[in-house]
Design a protein around this motif. Structure first.
Motif, PDB file in Angstrom:
ATOM      1  N   LEU A  96       0.570  -1.219  -0.261  1.00  0.00           N
ATOM      2  CA  LEU A  96       0.090   0.054  -0.047  1.00  0.00           C
ATOM      3  C   LEU A  96       0.699   1.307  -0.087  1.00  0.00           C
ATOM      4  O   LEU A  96       0.723   2.253  -0.791  1.00  0.00           O
ATOM      5  N   TYR A  97       2.344   1.152   1.083  1.00  0.00           N
ATOM      6  CA  TYR A  97       2.743   2.395   0.845  1.00  0.00           C
ATOM      7  C   TYR A  97       3.500   2.455  -0.407  1.00  0.00           C
ATOM      8  O   TYR A  97       3.407   3.713  -0.888  1.00  0.00           O
ATOM      9  N   GLN A  98       4.230   1.593  -1.614  1.00  0.00           N
ATOM     10  CA  GLN A  98       4.570   1.635  -2.928  1.00  0.00           C
ATOM     11  C   GLN A  98       3.463   2.488  -3.126  1.00  0.00           C
ATOM     12  O   GLN A  98       3.239   3.599  -4.321  1.00  0.00           O
ATOM     13  N   LYS A  99       2.382   2.094  -3.349  1.00  0.00           N
ATOM     14  CA  LYS A  99       1.254   2.003  -3.832  1.00  0.00           C
ATOM     15  C   LYS A  99       0.718   3.782  -4.138  1.00  0.00           C
ATOM     16  O   LYS A  99       0.913   4.547  -4.977  1.00  0.00           O
ATOM     17  N   ILE A 100       0.228   4.069  -2.814  1.00  0.00           N
ATOM     18  CA  ILE A 100      -0.096   5.586  -2.725  1.00  0.00           C
ATOM     19  C   ILE A 100       1.081   6.291  -2.223  1.00  0.00           C
ATOM     20  O   ILE A 100       0.767   7.180  -2.776  1.00  0.00           O
ATOM     21  N   GLU A 101       2.154   6.065  -2.223  1.00  0.00           N
ATOM     22  CA  GLU A 101       3.113   7.149  -1.690  1.00  0.00           C
ATOM     23  C   GLU A 101       3.736   7.013  -2.963  1.00  0.00           C
ATOM     24  O   GLU A 101       4.605   8.699  -2.791  1.00  0.00           O
ATOM     25  N   ILE A 102       4.589   6.405  -3.618  1.00  0.00           N
ATOM     26  CA  ILE A 102       5.114   6.615  -4.367  1.00  0.00           C
ATOM     27  C   ILE A 102       4.693   6.767  -6.012  1.00  0.00           C
ATOM     28  O   ILE A 102       5.067   6.870  -6.539  1.00  0.00           O
ATOM     29  N   GLU A 103       3.506   5.156  -6.308  1.00  0.00           N
ATOM     30  CA  GLU A 103       3.175   5.050  -7.445  1.00  0.00           C
ATOM     31  C   GLU A 103       2.500   5.826  -8.037  1.00  0.00           C
ATOM     32  O   GLU A 103       2.535   6.641  -9.175  1.00  0.00           O
ATOM     33  N   GLU A 104       1.271   6.572  -7.230  1.00  0.00           N
ATOM     34  CA  GLU A 104      -0.231   6.830  -7.818  1.00  0.00           C
ATOM     35  C   GLU A 104       0.654   8.686  -7.928  1.00  0.00           C
ATOM     36  O   GLU A 104       0.540   8.837  -8.847  1.00  0.00           O
ATOM     37  N   PRO A 105       1.926   9.217  -7.134  1.00  0.00           N
ATOM     38  CA  PRO A 105       2.449  10.667  -7.686  1.00  0.00           C
ATOM     39  C   PRO A 105       2.958  10.896  -8.757  1.00  0.00           C
ATOM     40  O   PRO A 105       2.639  11.750  -9.300  1.00  0.00           O
ATOM     41  N   ILE A 106       3.599   9.410  -8.768  1.00  0.00           N
ATOM     42  CA  ILE A 106       4.334   9.455 -10.274  1.00  0.00           C
ATOM     43  C   ILE A 106       3.442   9.482 -11.202  1.00  0.00           C
ATOM     44  O   ILE A 106       3.061   9.954 -12.532  1.00  0.00           O
ATOM     45  N   ARG A 107       2.730   8.432 -11.143  1.00  0.00           N
ATOM     46  CA  ARG A 107       0.940   8.541 -12.201  1.00  0.00           C
ATOM     47  C   ARG A 107       0.463   9.805 -12.660  1.00  0.00           C
ATOM     48  O   ARG A 107       0.538  10.051 -14.080  1.00  0.00           O
ATOM     49  N   THR A 108       0.273  10.755 -11.351  1.00  0.00           N
ATOM     50  CA  THR A 108      -0.176  11.852 -11.664  1.00  0.00           C
ATOM     51  C   THR A 108       0.474  12.489 -12.562  1.00  0.00           C
ATOM     52  O   THR A 108      -0.071  13.633 -13.833  1.00  0.00           O
ATOM     53  N   GLU A 109       1.538  12.715 -11.706  1.00  0.00           N
ATOM     54  CA  GLU A 109       2.914  13.571 -12.650  1.00  0.00           C
ATOM     55  C   GLU A 109       3.241  13.298 -14.244  1.00  0.00           C
ATOM     56  O   GLU A 109       2.771  14.230 -14.636  1.00  0.00           O
ATOM     57  N   ILE A 110       3.113  12.171 -14.536  1.00  0.00           N
ATOM     58  CA  ILE A 110       3.358  11.788 -15.626  1.00  0.00           C
ATOM     59  C   ILE A 110       2.213  11.916 -16.582  1.00  0.00           C
ATOM     60  O   ILE A 110       1.832  12.786 -17.785  1.00  0.00           O
ATOM     61  N   GLY A 111       0.819  11.770 -16.398  1.00  0.00           N
ATOM     62  CA  GLY A 111      -0.263  12.275 -16.521  1.00  0.00           C
ATOM     63  C   GLY A 111      -0.611  12.935 -17.065  1.00  0.00           C
ATOM     64  O   GLY A 111      -1.396  14.878 -17.961  1.00  0.00           O
ATOM     65  N   GLN A 112       0.434  14.512 -16.183  1.00  0.00           N
ATOM     66  CA  GLN A 112       0.088  15.828 -16.376  1.00  0.00           C
ATOM     67  C   GLN A 112       0.902  16.673 -17.841  1.00  0.00           C
ATOM     68  O   GLN A 112       1.213  18.080 -17.998  1.00  0.00           O
ATOM     69  N   LEU A 113       1.581  15.085 -18.607  1.00  0.00           N
ATOM     70  CA  LEU A 113       3.051  16.326 -19.152  1.00  0.00           C
ATOM     71  C   LEU A 113       2.450  16.201 -20.849  1.00  0.00           C
ATOM     72  O   LEU A 113       1.132  15.146 -20.653  1.00  0.00           O
ATOM     73  N   GLN A 114       2.765  17.256 -21.204  1.00  0.00           N
ATOM     74  CA  GLN A 114       1.303  17.335 -22.665  1.00  0.00           C
ATOM     75  C   GLN A 114       2.855  17.081 -23.371  1.00  0.00           C
ATOM     76  O   GLN A 114       1.759  17.092 -24.727  1.00  0.00           O
ATOM     77  N   SER A 115       3.348  16.727 -23.253  1.00  0.00           N
ATOM     78  CA  SER A 115       4.823  15.974 -24.373  1.00  0.00           C
ATOM     79  C   SER A 115       5.307  14.464 -24.447  1.00  0.00           C
ATOM     80  O   SER A 115       5.738  14.162 -25.574  1.00  0.00           O
ATOM     81  N   ALA A 116       3.912  13.665 -23.311  1.00  0.00           N
ATOM     82  CA  ALA A 116       4.668  12.353 -23.530  1.00  0.00           C
ATOM     83  C   ALA A 116       3.545  11.560 -23.157  1.00  0.00           C
ATOM     84  O   ALA A 116       2.745  11.808 -22.070  1.00  0.00           O
ATOM     85  N   SER A 117       3.446  10.518 -23.286  1.00  0.00           N
ATOM     86  CA  SER A 117       2.299   9.868 -22.473  1.00  0.00           C
ATOM     87  C   SER A 117       3.214   8.087 -21.620  1.00  0.00           C
ATOM     88  O   SER A 117       4.363   7.884 -22.184  1.00  0.00           O
TER      89      SER A 117
END
Length: 175
Positions: free
Chosen positions: A25-46
């Protein structure tokens, strides 16, 4: 007082499930989800793949806007470094057309020579030469203080690579 083996076994299983479940849960909530959110905001890559391992985070991206990607890449590196909890972060680009990779490989000697000799002004000319020789639709090279970003496109195929710049002093590198 006699302990029952079944009770001890159940207690051990429950403890292990709680421990590993909490870590997951820690890995998923504290690391993976924030990184996914950050990448989702990229305008130049998916995002094409994300793997959060014990010691390493692997991120695979598909570049969609090559001219805007260098700025997003730097921002993503900084953000993932702060979110990674001390893990090594590896960001890779999936734009790897086989035929355009051959163009890259054939020209890599002169490209590497320009980097090693700190003659970065030769790189745009080299990329334009590749564009003309191989009838590419687009070819560009962008640079920042740490990397050189090369993009090649022909039809629906594209190739994108990130080449680290030499960290040696120019005088030292030339001997």
């Amino acid at each position: 007082m006699q302990l029952k083996k079944g009770a001890i076994g159940m207690s051990l299983v429950a403890t292990l499930a709680l421990l590993f479940g909490g870590w997951f849960l820690y890995q998923k909530i504290e690391i993976e989800e924030p990184i996914r959110t950050e990448i989702g905001q990229l305008q130049s890559a998916s995002l094409t793949h994300l793997d959060v391992g014990k010691d390493k985070i692997e991120i695979d991206l598909k570049v969609t806007k090559p001219k805007a990607f260098p700025q997003d890449f730097r921002h993503l590196q900084e953000t993932t470094a702060s979110l990674s909890a001390g893990k090594q972060v590896e960001i890779r680009v999936d734009n790897q057309s086989r035929s355009l990779k051959d163009v890259w490989n054939n020209g890599q000697f002169v490209f590497t020579e320009a980097i090693e000799l700190h003659q970065y002004s030769r790189i745009p000319q080299l990329v334009e030469q590749w564009k003309a020789e191989h009838q590419l639709d687009d070819a560009s090279a962008l640079m920042d203080d740490t990397n050189i970003y090369v993009y090649l496109k022909k039809g629906s195929e594209d190739f994108y690579t990130i080449v680290p710049r030499s960290t040696e002093d120019e005088v030292t590198a030339r001997g």
